[in-house]
Design a protein around this motif. Structure first.
Motif, PDB file in Angstrom:
ATOM      1  N   ILE A   4       1.673  77.034 -92.850  1.00  0.00           N
ATOM      2  CA  ILE A   4       1.420  78.476 -92.806  1.00  0.00           C
ATOM      3  C   ILE A   4       2.720  79.202 -93.156  1.00  0.00           C
ATOM      4  N   THR A   5       2.661  80.095 -94.128  1.00  0.00           N
ATOM      5  CA  THR A   5       3.865  80.814 -94.556  1.00  0.00           C
ATOM      6  C   THR A   5       4.044  82.092 -93.727  1.00  0.00           C
ATOM      7  N   ASP A   6       5.201  82.736 -93.918  1.00  0.00           N
ATOM      8  CA  ASP A   6       5.486  83.934 -93.117  1.00  0.00           C
ATOM      9  C   ASP A   6       4.670  85.152 -93.535  1.00  0.00           C
ATOM     10  N   GLU A   7       3.736  84.939 -94.463  1.00  0.00           N
ATOM     11  CA  GLU A   7       2.794  86.023 -94.770  1.00  0.00           C
ATOM     12  C   GLU A   7       1.692  86.116 -93.721  1.00  0.00           C
ATOM     13  N   CYS A   8       1.656  85.150 -92.826  1.00  0.00           N
ATOM     14  CA  CYS A   8       0.643  85.119 -91.758  1.00  0.00           C
ATOM     15  C   CYS A   8       0.655  86.430 -90.976  1.00  0.00           C
ATOM     16  N   GLN A  50      -7.796  77.157 -94.832  1.00  0.00           N
ATOM     17  CA  GLN A  50      -7.633  77.861 -96.118  1.00  0.00           C
ATOM     18  C   GLN A  50      -8.864  78.706 -96.425  1.00  0.00           C
ATOM     19  N   CYS A  53      -8.663  81.990 -94.066  1.00  0.00           N
ATOM     20  CA  CYS A  53      -7.476  82.848 -93.979  1.00  0.00           C
ATOM     21  C   CYS A  53      -7.605  84.072 -94.892  1.00  0.00           C
ATOM     22  N   VAL A  55      -5.423  86.260 -95.807  1.00  0.00           N
ATOM     23  CA  VAL A  55      -4.283  86.594 -96.661  1.00  0.00           C
ATOM     24  C   VAL A  55      -3.809  85.398 -97.489  1.00  0.00           C
ATOM     25  N   ASP A  56      -4.568  84.292 -97.430  1.00  0.00           N
ATOM     26  CA  ASP A  56      -4.306  83.155 -98.311  1.00  0.00           C
ATOM     27  C   ASP A  56      -2.867  82.632 -98.176  1.00  0.00           C
ATOM     28  N   CYS A  57      -2.465  82.392 -96.936  1.00  0.00           N
ATOM     29  CA  CYS A  57      -1.064  82.013 -96.707  1.00  0.00           C
ATOM     30  C   CYS A  57      -0.920  80.578 -96.181  1.00  0.00           C
ATOM     31  N   ILE A  58      -1.855  79.678 -96.584  1.00  0.00           N
ATOM     32  CA  ILE A  58      -1.792  78.295 -96.078  1.00  0.00           C
ATOM     33  C   ILE A  58      -1.783  77.300 -97.249  1.00  0.00           C
TER      34      ILE A  58
END
Ligand code: SF4
Ligand code: SF4
Length: 82
Positions: A4-8, A50, A53, A55-58
């Motif tokens: 998971i990126t910091d866009e979470c 995926q 989500c 915001v598509d951040c995985i």
């Protein structure tokens, strides 16, 4: 494993969808335990987190690249231990 990126945005939608309980609330964002993430191999055709989500951040974790066979073995280890 996936990461998971910091866009979470901490929406908590993915956590209950994980068949391996690999997702948890971290200090700042949600996180994935790479020892438990089978990319949903053994359970589903597509990674469930995926799919949901918003915001598509995985994405795939470049530090935990695994073959399908390795993911299948991880799945079998998790099942055997549960
Ligand atoms: Fe869980 Fe599947 Fe997402 Fe991995 S890909 S964290 S196993 S829902
Ligand atoms: Fe974060 Fe996406 Fe999970 Fe929501 S669904 S908590 S935005 S990783």
């Amino acid at each position: 494993a996936l990461i998971i990126t910091d866009e979470c945005i901490n929406c908590d939608v993915c956590e209950p969808e994980c068949p391996n309980s690999a997702i948890y609330e971290g200090e700042e964002i949600y996180e994935i335990d790479p020892n438990l993430c089978t990319e949903c191999v053994g359970h589903y055709d597509e990674p469930q987190c995926q799919q949901v989500c918003p915001v598509d951040c995985i994405p795939h974790d470049p530090n935990h690249v695994e073959t399908n066979d390795q993911l299948q073995e991880k799945y079998e280890r998790i099942i055997a231990a549960s």
